[in-house]
Scaffold this motif. Structure first.
Motif, mmCIF file in Angstrom:
data_model
loop_
_atom_site.group_PDB
_atom_site.id
_atom_site.type_symbol
_atom_site.label_atom_id
_atom_site.label_comp_id
_atom_site.label_asym_id
_atom_site.label_seq_id
_atom_site.Cartn_x
_atom_site.Cartn_y
_atom_site.Cartn_z
ATOM 1 N N LEU A 218 39.252 -70.384 59.135
ATOM 2 C CA LEU A 218 40.249 -71.355 59.578
ATOM 3 C C LEU A 218 39.832 -72.776 59.212
ATOM 4 O O LEU A 218 40.653 -73.585 58.758
ATOM 5 N N MET A 219 38.558 -73.083 59.386
ATOM 6 C CA MET A 219 38.065 -74.415 59.025
ATOM 7 C C MET A 219 38.217 -74.665 57.527
ATOM 8 O O MET A 219 38.594 -75.766 57.107
ATOM 9 N N ASP A 220 37.937 -73.648 56.717
ATOM 10 C CA ASP A 220 38.092 -73.789 55.263
ATOM 11 C C ASP A 220 39.548 -74.027 54.891
ATOM 12 O O ASP A 220 39.857 -74.860 54.033
ATOM 13 N N VAL A 221 40.452 -73.291 55.542
ATOM 14 C CA VAL A 221 41.885 -73.445 55.252
ATOM 15 C C VAL A 221 42.360 -74.843 55.638
ATOM 16 O O VAL A 221 43.130 -75.479 54.904
ATOM 17 N N ASP B 252 40.517 -77.559 55.793
ATOM 18 C CA ASP B 252 39.957 -78.488 54.804
ATOM 19 C C ASP B 252 40.788 -78.498 53.522
ATOM 20 O O ASP B 252 41.065 -79.564 52.953
ATOM 21 N N LYS B 253 41.196 -77.311 53.076
ATOM 22 C CA LYS B 253 42.009 -77.231 51.865
ATOM 23 C C LYS B 253 43.366 -77.888 52.078
ATOM 24 O O LYS B 253 43.878 -78.590 51.196
ATOM 25 N N GLY B 254 43.960 -77.645 53.255
ATOM 26 C CA GLY B 254 45.257 -78.246 53.549
ATOM 27 C C GLY B 254 45.196 -79.757 53.581
ATOM 28 O O GLY B 254 46.068 -80.448 53.027
ATOM 29 N N VAL B 255 44.157 -80.295 54.219
ATOM 30 C CA VAL B 255 43.980 -81.752 54.259
ATOM 31 C C VAL B 255 43.754 -82.295 52.853
ATOM 32 O O VAL B 255 44.275 -83.344 52.475
#
Length: 321
Positions: free
Chosen positions: A268-271, A273-276
């Motif tokens: 979730l944290m990776d997703v 980060d990618k979204g931001v």
């Protein structure tokens, strides 16, 4: 009209050069920072979303730490519980051995005493970060323990924290104050464990931690212990092993759930980060191409301004002729 007071061409060239320099500065900032939206002035909506999501990611990072701490507590309790199950198997084996005619029951009882002490030691040692889910010496029960599992933000913007809860009443082995709260200190009715109960209670307990349950007999043997009593003790110990196995299974299930939650939070944290990044990160390929173009435009703008500034000199030549 040509005027020596107002150089319209130079003014136009200067305005164009200023615009080019402004765009060049913006592009250089994007390249140096790596962000297309670095401040609220760049894009207030995207900056607000990115700032909020970064804050949520920081909270999720704390959740990861909490899950790690919770996993350590559960692992500690499980390791001790696994040891206790092995020790209880030894206790049952000793009682079965005592059933053999002609054996020295006093010596077997000494071995049982050592095993009991080891059981208490294992329960006492199952402590991590000041918490022990197997041993209790406080007046109140240990109760339900919670492990922070997730940080949530709903559609309306409200936030909440999700926890994994574990009822330690299913794992407390030794309770010094109230023996009924500990699996190894409570009384177990051997009569109800028989295929055909007689209705007459025969209560036994394994460990006397300082407050023995009333009306119950401690599991210890001597030469006067009858075969019927040994059979009852074996049945009680076997029942305790079954309860301990169930408790260990619950701890194992919680460990598995924590591991799955840790993986989910990391993903979730990776997703996030990618979204931001999609919202605010600069496309370096695009920005480098734009930089080259603006540098070329800047040179042309400077040249254009230089040509416009020579207009007054050309007028001066007319008067000299």
């Amino acid at each position: 009209m040509t005027s020596i007071m107002t150089n319209a061409a130079a003014m136009a060239a200067l305005q164009t050069l200023r615009s080019i320099n402004r765009n060049l500065e913006e592009t250089q900032n994007r390249i140096s920072s790596g962000y297309r939206v670095e401040t609220a002035a760049d894009n207030a909506a995207y900056w607000s979303i990115a700032t909020t999501m970064r804050s949520d990611n920081t909270a999720l990072s704390t959740v990861q730490d909490a899950l790690g701490l919770g996993a350590a507590k559960v692992d500690t309790a499980y390791a001790a519980m696994d040891t206790v199950i092995d020790l209880m198997s030894e206790v049952k084996a000793k009682l079965v051995a005592a059933r053999e005619p002609g054996v020295d029951k006093d010596k077997i009882n000494k071995e049982l005493t050592q095993l009991k002490e080891q059981l208490v030691s294992a329960a006492q040692s199952a402590s991590f970060s000041g918490e022990n889910w197997l041993y209790n010496n406080a007046p109140a029960a240990v109760g339900v323990k919670s492990v922070v599992a997730s940080f949530n933000r709903s559609a309306d913007g409200s936030v909440s924290v999700t926890t994994l809860d574990y009822d330690t009443s299913t794992s407390i082995l030794v309770d010094v104050v109230d023996p009924a709260r500990g699996m190894l200190t409570k009384a177990v009715n051997a009569d109800v464990l028989q295929p055909t109960p007689t209705g007459v209670p025969r209560n036994f307990f394994l460990i006397d931690a300082g407050a023995a349950p009333a009306g119950a007999t401690e599991i210890e043997i001597d030469d006067t212990t009858t075969d019927a009593q040994l059979d009852d003790m074996i049945s009680v110990v076997d029942e305790l092993i079954s309860q301990l196995t169930d408790s260990a299974s619950t701890l194992g299930a919680i460990t598995s759930r924590i591991e799955m939650q840790e993986g989910f939070v990391a993903n979730l944290m990776d997703v996030i980060d990618k979204g931001v990044g999609r919202l605010v990160d600069a496309d370096m390929n695009e920005e480098s191409t734009r930089l080259k173009a603006l540098q070329t435009q800047q040179q042309l703008g400077i040249q254009s301004l230089s040509i416009a500034n020579t207009t007054s000199e050309n007028i001066l030549r007319l008067f000299q002729e």
